[in-house]
Design an enzyme around this catalytic site. Structure first.
Site, PDB file in Angstrom:
ATOM      1  N   GLY A  30       0.800  -1.214   0.000  1.00  0.00           N
ATOM      2  CA  GLY A  30       0.000   0.000   0.000  1.00  0.00           C
ATOM      3  C   GLY A  30       0.836   1.268   0.000  1.00  0.00           C
ATOM      4  N   ASN A  31       2.072   1.194   0.531  1.00  0.00           N
ATOM      5  CA  ASN A  31       2.930   2.380   0.561  1.00  0.00           C
ATOM      6  C   ASN A  31       3.343   2.826  -0.833  1.00  0.00           C
ATOM      7  OD1 ASN A  31       4.503  -0.075   0.516  1.00  0.00           O
ATOM      8  ND2 ASN A  31       6.321   1.162   0.863  1.00  0.00           N
ATOM      9  N   LYS A  88     -13.713  -9.949   6.529  1.00  0.00           N
ATOM     10  CA  LYS A  88     -13.106  -8.736   5.984  1.00  0.00           C
ATOM     11  C   LYS A  88     -14.134  -7.606   5.871  1.00  0.00           C
ATOM     12  CE  LYS A  88      -8.976 -10.418   5.192  1.00  0.00           C
ATOM     13  NZ  LYS A  88      -7.776  -9.863   5.854  1.00  0.00           N
ATOM     14  N   LYS A 112      -3.811 -10.408  -1.358  1.00  0.00           N
ATOM     15  CA  LYS A 112      -3.072 -10.043  -2.568  1.00  0.00           C
ATOM     16  C   LYS A 112      -1.723 -10.754  -2.661  1.00  0.00           C
ATOM     17  CE  LYS A 112      -1.090  -5.864  -0.450  1.00  0.00           C
ATOM     18  NZ  LYS A 112       0.268  -6.428  -0.351  1.00  0.00           N
ATOM     19  N   LYS A 130       2.598 -12.239   4.102  1.00  0.00           N
ATOM     20  CA  LYS A 130       3.697 -12.135   3.142  1.00  0.00           C
ATOM     21  C   LYS A 130       4.620 -13.339   3.251  1.00  0.00           C
ATOM     22  CE  LYS A 130       3.517  -7.090   3.063  1.00  0.00           C
ATOM     23  NZ  LYS A 130       2.103  -7.112   3.489  1.00  0.00           N
TER      24      LYS A 130
END
Length: 312
Positions: free
Chosen positions: A12-13, A127, A211, A273
């Site tokens: 997102g960064n 979510k 993702k 991740k």
């Protein structure tokens, strides 16, 4: 020397939370991507879409309530977010390629990700998406639509959807062909639009796919050499956020799974991740998975920083 195929998963960064912030950040993101291309790599870019798809859902729901326009289903909101994020990314990457005299083109693809109809996640949605509701309005929605709403951190009630595991990236063969032809491809935005098989085709379902998991599956399906997950830190750390934090330079699968079992990584942050990295390397034993920062992506590929996960 043969070019390596790399799936780069942007955090997102790299994008920000609004269209304006995204445009201000995207130039730097494109520079990093083109650095990798200039170094001789074939690159496929994936990205998140959490703030963007939420913004689209809230906007379309508000328009439906205020102006009586059509209500836009959640899978379609996901596809919209892929379109506008991809548009920004491909413009910036094409511009950077042109600036450096690199004769390649960037293309974004609206990507579908198949999930299993019987995935247990559909029985336990977790979510939160879209707008905040009062308790009374949420109860009314639940009664009328069958949707599940939960109270969200004292800010109101929100619709919650499932987070099923990705099974197949539908467009992966086409993505691989485009990369073979020299195209820089942007795909699997937000994990891909979740779809289930039905009637010889696919239909969208309201869900959110992790993702990084989708990036790992895409990397597997397109026979990538490397999965590079870019985030806000230079790698994964033991004791992160404490005075004793230490970056983990390398792990094999067994060591990574042991670190996960000991709770080294935070849920909703580094844990997914690392799980994605383990999944990729397990299914592509010759592959390498790396977690690092956007700013040091090239250094991470050269082994100068980041967390590198291999089979052995």
């Amino acid at each position: 020397m043969a070019r390596k195929r790399i799936v780069v998963a942007l955090g997102g960064n790299a994008l920000g939370k609004t269209p304006e912030e995204q445009l201000s950040l995207i130039t730097h993101t494109a520079e990093t991507i083109v650095d990798l291309i200039e170094a001789g790599e074939d690159v496929i870019v994936t990205h998140g879409n959490g703030p963007q798809v939420g913004m689209i859902k809230v906007a379309t729901d508000t328009a439906h309530e205020v102006a009586g326009t059509a209500s836009i289903p959640f899978p379609e909101c996901g596809a919209m977010s892929q379109g506008y994020i991809g548009y920004h990314l491909q413009q910036a990457i094409d511009g950077e390629l042109s600036k450096r005299g690199i004769s390649r083109q960037c293309l974004s693809i609206i990507t579908q990700t198949e999930v299993a109809r019987d995935d247990p996640a559909f029985h336990k949605p977790t979510k939160p998406v879209g707008a905040f509701f009062t308790k009374e309005a949420a109860e009314k929605e639940m009664k009328e639509t069958g949707k599940v709403f939960v109270e969200d951190a004292g800010r109101g009630w929100r619709w919650v959807v499932a987070s099923p595991l990705p099974v197949k990236i539908i467009e992966a063969p086409t993505i691989a062909q485009l990369v073979d032809a020299g195209t820089v491809v942007i795909a699997c935005g937000g994990g891909g639009v979740p779809v289930i098989a039905e009637g010889g085709g696919y239909v969208g379902v309201p869900a959110v796919i992790d993702k990084d998991r989708s990036a790992a599956l895409l990397a597997e399906q397109v026979s990538a050499d490397t999965l590079l997950i870019l985030t806000a830190t230079d790698g994964a750390y033991k004791d992160y956020g404490t005075a004793d934090q230490t970056i983990i330079s390398t792990m094999n699968i067994d060591e990574a799974e042991n670190a996960v079992s000991q709770g080294w990584f935070a849920e909703g942050s580094m844990l997914p991740k690392i799980d994605a990295c383990i999944s990729f390397v397990r299914n592509v034993p010759a592959g390498v998975a790396i977690v690092s920062s956007l700013e040091r992506a090239r250094d991470a590929l050269e082994g100068k920083t980041g967390t590198r996960i291999t089979e052995k």
